[in-house]
Structures are given as structure tokens and as C-alpha cells.
Design a protein around this motif. Structure first.
Motif, mmCIF file in Angstrom:
data_model
loop_
_atom_site.group_PDB
_atom_site.id
_atom_site.type_symbol
_atom_site.label_atom_id
_atom_site.label_comp_id
_atom_site.label_asym_id
_atom_site.label_seq_id
_atom_site.Cartn_x
_atom_site.Cartn_y
_atom_site.Cartn_z
ATOM 1 N N LEU A 110 0.994 -1.528 -0.054
ATOM 2 C CA LEU A 110 0.186 -0.358 -0.354
ATOM 3 C C LEU A 110 1.087 0.968 -0.141
ATOM 4 O O LEU A 110 1.771 0.751 0.571
ATOM 5 N N PRO A 111 0.583 2.479 -0.183
ATOM 6 C CA PRO A 111 1.613 3.399 -0.286
ATOM 7 C C PRO A 111 1.496 4.349 0.574
ATOM 8 O O PRO A 111 0.806 3.041 1.407
ATOM 9 N N THR A 143 -17.100 0.373 1.263
ATOM 10 C CA THR A 143 -16.896 0.880 0.518
ATOM 11 C C THR A 143 -17.188 2.975 1.696
ATOM 12 O O THR A 143 -16.622 3.943 0.481
ATOM 13 N N ASP A 146 -11.665 5.386 0.554
ATOM 14 C CA ASP A 146 -10.910 4.784 -1.292
ATOM 15 C C ASP A 146 -10.020 4.319 -0.374
ATOM 16 O O ASP A 146 -10.068 3.501 -0.903
ATOM 17 N N LYS A 149 -11.753 1.139 0.757
ATOM 18 C CA LYS A 149 -12.429 0.475 -0.891
ATOM 19 C C LYS A 149 -11.710 -0.014 -1.431
ATOM 20 O O LYS A 149 -11.372 -0.764 -2.438
ATOM 21 N N LYS A 150 -10.675 0.626 -1.681
ATOM 22 C CA LYS A 150 -8.916 0.021 -2.588
ATOM 23 C C LYS A 150 -7.818 -0.846 -2.004
ATOM 24 O O LYS A 150 -7.803 -2.186 -3.010
ATOM 25 N N GLU A 153 -9.458 -4.609 -2.812
ATOM 26 C CA GLU A 153 -8.919 -5.718 -4.025
ATOM 27 C C GLU A 153 -7.703 -6.131 -3.573
ATOM 28 O O GLU A 153 -7.257 -7.239 -4.406
ATOM 29 N N ILE A 154 -6.616 -6.086 -2.679
ATOM 30 C CA ILE A 154 -5.462 -6.027 -3.001
ATOM 31 C C ILE A 154 -5.638 -7.458 -1.469
ATOM 32 O O ILE A 154 -5.047 -8.168 -1.688
ATOM 33 N N GLU A 165 -21.201 -2.367 -0.433
ATOM 34 C CA GLU A 165 -21.002 -0.788 -0.877
ATOM 35 C C GLU A 165 -22.230 0.070 0.125
ATOM 36 O O GLU A 165 -23.252 0.678 0.047
ATOM 37 N N GLN A 168 -22.980 6.995 0.110
ATOM 38 C CA GLN A 168 -22.114 8.606 0.025
ATOM 39 C C GLN A 168 -22.833 9.472 0.910
ATOM 40 O O GLN A 168 -22.808 10.702 1.308
ATOM 41 N N PRO B 167 -21.992 6.082 -7.687
ATOM 42 C CA PRO B 167 -22.387 5.281 -7.051
ATOM 43 C C PRO B 167 -20.602 4.497 -7.464
ATOM 44 O O PRO B 167 -19.695 4.543 -8.082
ATOM 45 N N GLN B 168 -20.379 3.815 -6.630
ATOM 46 C CA GLN B 168 -18.963 3.176 -6.202
ATOM 47 C C GLN B 168 -17.990 1.416 -6.738
ATOM 48 O O GLN B 168 -17.679 1.100 -6.842
ATOM 49 N N LYS B 169 -19.479 1.367 -6.922
ATOM 50 C CA LYS B 169 -19.438 -0.144 -8.108
ATOM 51 C C LYS B 169 -19.992 0.038 -9.008
ATOM 52 O O LYS B 169 -20.564 1.214 -9.180
ATOM 53 N N ALA B 344 -10.511 4.602 -10.803
ATOM 54 C CA ALA B 344 -10.085 3.974 -9.418
ATOM 55 C C ALA B 344 -10.879 4.169 -8.925
ATOM 56 O O ALA B 344 -10.961 3.966 -8.009
ATOM 57 N N CYS B 345 -12.377 4.751 -8.980
ATOM 58 C CA CYS B 345 -12.987 5.404 -7.843
ATOM 59 C C CYS B 345 -14.036 3.464 -7.234
ATOM 60 O O CYS B 345 -14.526 4.401 -6.590
ATOM 61 N N PHE B 346 -14.012 3.457 -9.003
ATOM 62 C CA PHE B 346 -15.461 1.929 -8.672
ATOM 63 C C PHE B 346 -14.167 0.758 -8.527
ATOM 64 O O PHE B 346 -13.079 0.724 -8.117
ATOM 65 N N THR B 347 -15.140 0.238 -7.398
ATOM 66 C CA THR B 347 -14.163 -1.400 -7.120
ATOM 67 C C THR B 347 -15.078 -1.977 -7.504
ATOM 68 O O THR B 347 -16.588 -2.402 -6.810
ATOM 69 N N PRO B 348 -14.841 -4.098 -7.971
ATOM 70 C CA PRO B 348 -13.212 -3.498 -8.515
ATOM 71 C C PRO B 348 -13.320 -2.962 -9.717
ATOM 72 O O PRO B 348 -14.255 -2.131 -9.832
ATOM 73 N N ASN B 349 -12.431 -2.886 -10.701
ATOM 74 C CA ASN B 349 -11.867 -2.092 -11.316
ATOM 75 C C ASN B 349 -11.451 -2.262 -12.806
ATOM 76 O O ASN B 349 -9.783 -1.681 -12.967
ATOM 77 N N PRO B 378 -7.427 6.792 -4.150
ATOM 78 C CA PRO B 378 -8.292 5.647 -5.155
ATOM 79 C C PRO B 378 -6.727 5.558 -6.762
ATOM 80 O O PRO B 378 -6.759 4.192 -6.709
ATOM 81 N N GLY B 380 -3.604 5.669 -6.190
ATOM 82 C CA GLY B 380 -1.981 5.322 -5.815
ATOM 83 C C GLY B 380 -2.184 3.760 -5.101
ATOM 84 O O GLY B 380 -1.689 2.788 -4.909
ATOM 85 N N VAL B 381 -3.695 3.144 -4.927
ATOM 86 C CA VAL B 381 -3.590 1.834 -4.030
ATOM 87 C C VAL B 381 -3.998 1.186 -5.579
ATOM 88 O O VAL B 381 -3.185 -0.347 -5.406
ATOM 89 N N GLU B 382 -4.546 1.416 -6.547
ATOM 90 C CA GLU B 382 -4.741 0.912 -7.443
ATOM 91 C C GLU B 382 -3.584 0.801 -8.281
ATOM 92 O O GLU B 382 -3.564 -0.567 -9.220
ATOM 93 N N ARG B 384 -0.716 -0.282 -7.990
ATOM 94 C CA ARG B 384 -0.303 -1.968 -7.360
ATOM 95 C C ARG B 384 -0.429 -2.737 -8.267
ATOM 96 O O ARG B 384 0.358 -3.242 -9.704
ATOM 97 N N LEU B 385 -1.317 -2.932 -8.422
ATOM 98 C CA LEU B 385 -2.394 -4.226 -9.446
ATOM 99 C C LEU B 385 -2.406 -3.410 -10.669
ATOM 100 O O LEU B 385 -1.642 -4.754 -11.564
#
Lengths: 425, 425
Positions: A110-111, A143, A146, A149-150, A153-154, A165, A168, B167-169, B344-349, B378, B380-382, B384-385
Motif C-alpha cells: 500500500l502507499p 466502501t 477510498d 475501498k481500494k 481489492e488487494i 457498498e 455516500q 456509485p462506487q460499484k 479507480a474510484c470504482f471497486t473492483p476496476n 484511489p 495510488g492503491v490501484e 500496484r495491481l
């Protein structure tokens, strides 16, 4: 630790060596932070022991339950509807991480400029030193922010992570979305546990969760007395343990402690002198074993009389109606907690200011510490609005941002002492 | 600048002194970054002038439109359905901030450890040096990330800010929520503009937005040629201006430029030698006047052949169906863009990885720079993938994090040069 525990940890595929190092630091920290306090309530003995057995006896219990067919789910948020887990006689564990020890490992995936709570939780899994992470069947993420939420995935690469979800906003459409999410989680839990969630079972789950909420609310009310019958540190420890302990036993123990506290109040007995400076803390959660802020405040002559946090009032806010007759109605009732909990993840979130002002009055707080974990953007940005509202209401407020390291302790202490002097003058 | 403009800025309640300082720095920066490039397409003259008139002629136009009764709305995200604004003959302006100049002012009301884009945008409003912020009737914010979501609450104190819940998904429930949000925005826009959004009007709005998308997609396709007929810097400038310019005129100019570029391609003419190292950029948006990364890469012997960003492919992704006959159907079509844009605001993406790999192939990129603005959680974390997927596909990747300051320029240049050497070897 006994050989039985070591064998159990080995079977959980834990990193025994690293785990020894981690556990080795805790007794000293606990002794210094908790055991040196004066006039602690006798009822704290149960919670001291619950902490001591957090990686031992409690895990044994959970594994025995698992062997008997009980599902074990990990959660990360006060919005996770634990009632559904209780409904299938499942075991629910709150899994946030509060230790600097695991942050560097979390930062491998993670960052660095991410909230320490998330990095610590991730590190606990990667380091394999948290028996709960090793024992769960699956995790329930959400969620809310941020970072979380992200991160799911890891984390999902290491342990199955189901993501709800959380809306917000708090409008009608959001309640609909959240109700749907609860229905979908219900199906997931039914599938994983192999047990149907009937209205009767869910009613039991709701009652169990409410009873725990009621006990914690009673504990928090006891803290309104002057002198205060229990320290903020002890109250925080209890809140933290609420996420790990068996809920029915925990509830009984909190109520029994409250009996003692109410006796103290009747006698005018407290853990500080009457009139000691009283501080309300508001902000981000403080996961086990994070005690830094409370320890600094309470070794500076003040006492913490409440926490408007996820490991405080937000945890037990939103009592769920118990008169729902069908699962449909009960899910609607569960969804309504959305509107009762005022987390900075929502926009707008004006009711949080009302909550804080009411708590200041109820707990007779002389000042408020607005505490944000570093890089928490929802609570970081919202701080300005809360600070201004408190200032307008004439309530002294100190904003602090920190992480889990000990590096800023001297600086925090200086700022806290200056704040307490300002309040006293 | 002419006296007419000064008078206009004064009427917009701008801080003229500060604005002079801000504008004073731009011609030098623009000259150095853009005008020194060799063999620029002749069609760039329009865009150079559009930039020069961004605070002048374009504002004059907008104010004339406003005087004639046209609504002016500011937006901050590629998900904002500008089609609804176009449907009432409104003026839509993308208002992100890309300048270090306004960051310190933004930090007066926002935490320092927040994305520079958000702090810059807030600073533009507080400093009163952005004529667009001064000219808008209202803003349309959204809940794409924690930083923006919570910042709207503060920005709303200075200019009316309507917030859409993205939405986030991307499930069925999310499409329903988003469709509802578009309906609600439609009502807001009808109310503010005093004009009903009919199916005919919305069809025109959809066509206008699609035509701009088509032109930008055509521009991006031209960049696939080797040698590349236009620099990455120029393409970025065009994308940035898309948010400010009159959409129909802009579209015509992009298409006319594309005619020129396609002629170049037919002749094998480019802005670099054939075989120059080709870089795809992916990550966070680059708002006007942020050109730092592109300038560093393109003064190191490489060329940028595409941007998988909100100021790149994500801006023109998600063409909206044009055959909707009722407003209900058209809103459904608008809502479907949710699934076509992989932020990247969505999960998963996961589809974003597919987008990037496809762009690498199409644009014949030799390597990818994953660029995150500092504190963007969002992306930053994404990272890695995405990084891992690119590595698995054998695509060299460099991760960079930066802000709007010039402090890290030397360090970035070193890392970029090392990356280009590695690609070449």
C-alpha cells in the motif's frame, strides 16, 4: 504463553517468531498505560483478562466454535450488519489494526501516505501475526473511504473479502441501495453458513446487537458524572474489546461493571478529583492497541469523558427496531442505521456537529480534541466545519493529527498541555 | 491585457492584483513548454490562441451568453452528464485546478495532505483569480473520491455546489442509483435554467457531446502512428482545453487538426524521428496548466502517445447511444456511461487494466508511466495491481508520484531518463 497456544498458532499458519516479538511488547505497554492507574473499578479485571487472552483463550473459543460448524466473519466498520452474522450463530470479529508494528509490512503493498489503520490491518494479515485474520472464513469490507475501498481489492488476494457498498449520502435512493446491499450480504451469509436467516433468527441477532449497544450506552452515560467513575483509557479498552469478545458475555460484563460505576457515582467516588478537566474526543477510530492519545491526555491531569468515534458512540448508535415481523421489515430496520450514524464518509454530515455539541453538554466536557489519523481525508476535511461550529458554540477545541508511531509523542504532549492550560485559565 | 478585460474581471469580483501575478507567469511557461517544440502542426494555432484567451475572449463569450439568458455550470469530473447542460443551451466548464500558485490558499481551508488538484481548485475560488469560478451560476460536484466529496461541503460556502452521488460499484443497483441521480440533476438544471429538457433537446445535447468525443478519439488514434504526428504536450493541451472551450467550435477545430495530422501520417511526417521511444501515461488527471510530466518526458528524447486519464481517454470514453426516443430512455443511456469509464474510484476496476493493455498495443507504446498526484488514494492503491499486470504482460512500467510544485523536477527527470535508458537497452 502455553504450549497449547503455540500449537494453535502454528495450525493457524502464523509466523510464530514475529508473533512472539509482537506479543512481547504488549505486557509492558499495557502495564504502563493501564495498571498504573489509580482506583480502577474492580470490574476492569474481566477486560484486562480479555485483552491478555485476546490471542489465546478467545481464539481457542473461536476455533472450537468453528469446529462445531459456526461461521467466522471479520468486519471493519460499524456499518457492517453483524446482526446477520449473529442470526446464523456466526462469530463476528472487528478486524481493524491499531499497531505501528505491522505498518511497514502494510506499506509493502500500500502507499505510504495512507491511513495507518488500513496499513496496520493489511500488515497484520501479511505478517501472519493476527490469529483472527487467520481464523476467519471471510471478511466483510465496505466502501466507507477510498483507502479501505481500494485496499479490499488487494486484501482479497490473501483472504476472501466480500465488499458492501455503503452509500455516500443519506437520501431515499441511498436507503434503497443499502437495503439491497444488506439483502445481498444476507444471501452471502446464508450461502457461507449453510443456514437460512429466518425472521426469528434475525430477531435474536438484532436483540443481541442491541443489548451490546445498550450496555455501551450505559457505560458512556456513567462517564458523564463528576468525578468520573472510570478513566477514558479503560472505557476505550472496553470499546476496543467489543469488536473481539463474545457479545453476550461481553454485554453481561459491561452491565456488571456499570452496576459498580453507578454505585461509585452514588457515592461521589471517581478516578479523578471532582472538577478535573474533562475532554471529549472526536474523530477517527482507535483500534486495539492504540492508546496513545488517551494516555497522553490522562497523564496530563485531564480525563476523557467520551469518544465520538467508531470505537466510541458511533459504534453503539443506531439501535435497530425490534418489532420487525418479516425478514423484509427487519432488513429495512437494519438499513435505517445508515441515517443514525454520522460518519464523515457521508456528504453532507451536518448531524455529526449536533452529536458532538450534545455530547459536550451531556458529558460536561471542558474542551474537545478533534483527532484524525494521518491521511484520513473524510475526517481531515470535515475537521474544519466541526472546529468552526465548536468555536461558535464557545467550546475550546484542539485539532491533532497523528499516526501509530511514538515519534510525535513529545510534540503531542506539549500541545495537549498547552490546551489544558488554556482551558483552565 | 486590454482594458476591456480588466473591467470584465473587476465586474467578476476578481482579485486583479493577484490575477496579474498569476497570468504573468504563464506566457513564459507556455513559451518554454510549447513554442520551442519543432514542427508543430499548423492547426495548433487555434489552441494556442484558445489558451491565450482563456481568461479573456472566452470569458467575454461566456458572459455574453449569460447576459442572453444561458445558464453557466461548472463541473469537476468526466462523469458529470454535460449533455443535460447542453440540452438547455447552457455553458459547461470543467473546473479542475492544475496550478501550484493556488495550492497554498487552498490549504487554508483544506488539509495539506490532500490531492493538489482539489487544493488548487479550491484556491482558485478563494483567491478569486479564476474568471470561470466567478462566472458560473452553480457547480456540479460528485462523490468520486473522499477528497472531492468532502471539499464540496466547504466550496458550497463560496459558490452553490450541487453534489451528484457517483456509485462506487458497477452493479445493477448502482446503475439504478446513478440513473436517479441523473434524473435529479435534470430537475435541478431545468429549475435553474428555466427550460424544460425535452427528448429533442437532450438528443441534441447527446449528439454535441458525442461529436466532441469522436473528434478526441480521432486525435488519439492519430497518435498511434510512428513517427507520431503530434506531441503528447500538444495533445494534452487540446484535452485540457476541451473542458473550457465552446464544444461545437472545439470539435470542428480538432477535426480540422486531425485532417492535417492524417496528411502527415500519409506522408510519414512526424514531430519526432521514427522509432523514438513511445510512452503511454496512465493515472490521475492533468488539469490546466499542468504540463510538468509531459515536458520532462518529451525533453528527454521520448514522446507521449496516449493518456489513460480523465484528461485523456477516460474523458471521451462512453459514447452515449443516440437513438433514445424518450427522456427516460436517454437518461438510461446517459447512466450507462458508468460502466464504460474505468476510474479507480470504482471497486473492483479490473477493466482499467484491459484498457491500458489495449492502449499499449494500439499506440505501440514501449513503456508506461503510472502517474499519481500526491495523496490520491484511489489511483495510488490501484497502482500496484496495474503495475503487476503490466509486468506480467512484459510492458516496462515506471511509477511516479508528484504534485504541482517544481521541487521534484530534477528527481523526476533522473528517474524518467533511467526508465528510457532501460527501455532502449
Amino acid at each position: 504463553m502455553s504450549d497449547t497456544y503455540r500449537e494453535m498458532w502454528r495450525e493457524l499458519d502464523m509466523d510464530l517468531e514475529k508473533h512472539d516479538v509482537f506479543l512481547g511488547t504488549l505486557p509492558v505497554a499495557f502495564g504502563e498505560v493501564f495498571l498504573r492507574q489509580e482506583n480502577r473499578p474492580a470490574g476492569m479485571a474481566y477486560f484486562d483478562n480479555a485483552l491478555a487472552e485476546a490471542h489465546g483463550g478467545r481464539i481457542q473459543e473461536i476455533l472450537a466454535g468453528k469446529k462445531a460448524g459456526r461461521m467466522v466473519a471479520g468486519t471493519f466498520c460499524v456499518f457492517a450488519p453483524e446482526e446477520l452474522i449473529f442470526a446464523v450463530d456466526g462469530i463476528s470479529i472487528g478486524l481493524c489494526g491499531g499497531a505501528q508494528f505491522t505498518v511497514p509490512t502494510g506499506e509493502q503493498v500500500l502507499p505510504r501516505n495512507l491511513c495507518p489503520l488500513i496499513k496496520s490491518a493489511m500488515g497484520f494479515k501479511l505478517d501472519r501475526i493476527c490469529p483472527y485474520f487467520q481464523a476467519v472464513d471471510f471478511l466483510i469490507g465496505e466502501t466507507t473511504c477510498d483507502g479501505k475501498k481500494k485496499t479490499w481489492e488487494i486484501l482479497n488476494e490473501y483472504v476472501p473479502t466480500y465488499v458492501m457498498e455503503l452509500p455516500q449520502k443519506k437520501g431515499a435512493a441511498d436507503l434503497t441501495l443499502w437495503e439491497g446491499e444488506i439483502h445481498r450480504l444476507k444471501e452471502e451469509i446464508e450461502h457461507r453458513s449453510g443456514r437460512e436467516i429466518t425472521a426469528d433468527r434475525l430477531a435474536s441477532g438484532i436483540k443481541m446487537a442491541n443489548a451490546r449497544r445498550d450496555a455501551l450506552a450505559r457505560l458512556y452515560r456513567a462517564r458523564w458524572a463528576d468525578p468520573v467513575p472510570i478513566s477514558g483509557k479503560d472505557a476505550l479498552l472496553i470499546s476496543q474489546l467489543a469488536f473481539f469478545d463474545d457479545p453476550e458475555r461481553f454485554t453481561a460484563q459491561v452491565n456488571s461493571l456499570c452496576d459498580e460505576l453507578e454505585d461509585r457515582i452514588a457515592r461521589g467516588e471517581g478516578v479523578t478529583r471532582k472538577g478535573a478537566p474533562r475532554i471529549l474526543v472526536t474523530g477517527t477510530p482507535m483500534a486495539l492497541p492504540y492508546w496513545k492519545l488517551h494516555h497522553l491526555v490522562e497523564t496530563s491531569g485531564a480525563v476523557i469523558v467520551g469518544e465520538e468515534t467508531c470505537t466510541g458512540t458511533r459504534y453503539f448508535a443506531g439501535r435497530v427496531a425490534e418489532d420487525g415481523r418479516t425478514v423484509e421489515d427487519q432488513v429495512k430496520d437494519l438499513a435505517r442505521r445508515l441515517t443514525a450514524i454520522n460518519c464523515a464518509c457521508f456528504t453532507p454530515n451536518k448531524d455529526r456537529v449536533e452529536d458532538i455539541l450534545r455530547l459536550v453538554r451531556d458529558a460536561r466536557a471542558d474542551g474537545v480534541i478533534y483527532f484524525s489519523l494521518q491521511f484520513c481525508q473524510p475526517f481531515g476535511v470535515e475537521g474544519r466545519l466541526v472546529e468552526r461550529a465548536l468555536q461558535e458554540a464557545g467550546v475550546p477545541v484542539l485539532r491533532l493529527e497523528s499516526d501509530y508511531s511514538e515519534e510525535d509523542v513529545a510534540q503531542l504532549k506539549t500541545r495537549i498541555e498547552a490546551f489544558l492550560e488554556m482551558i483552565a485559565s
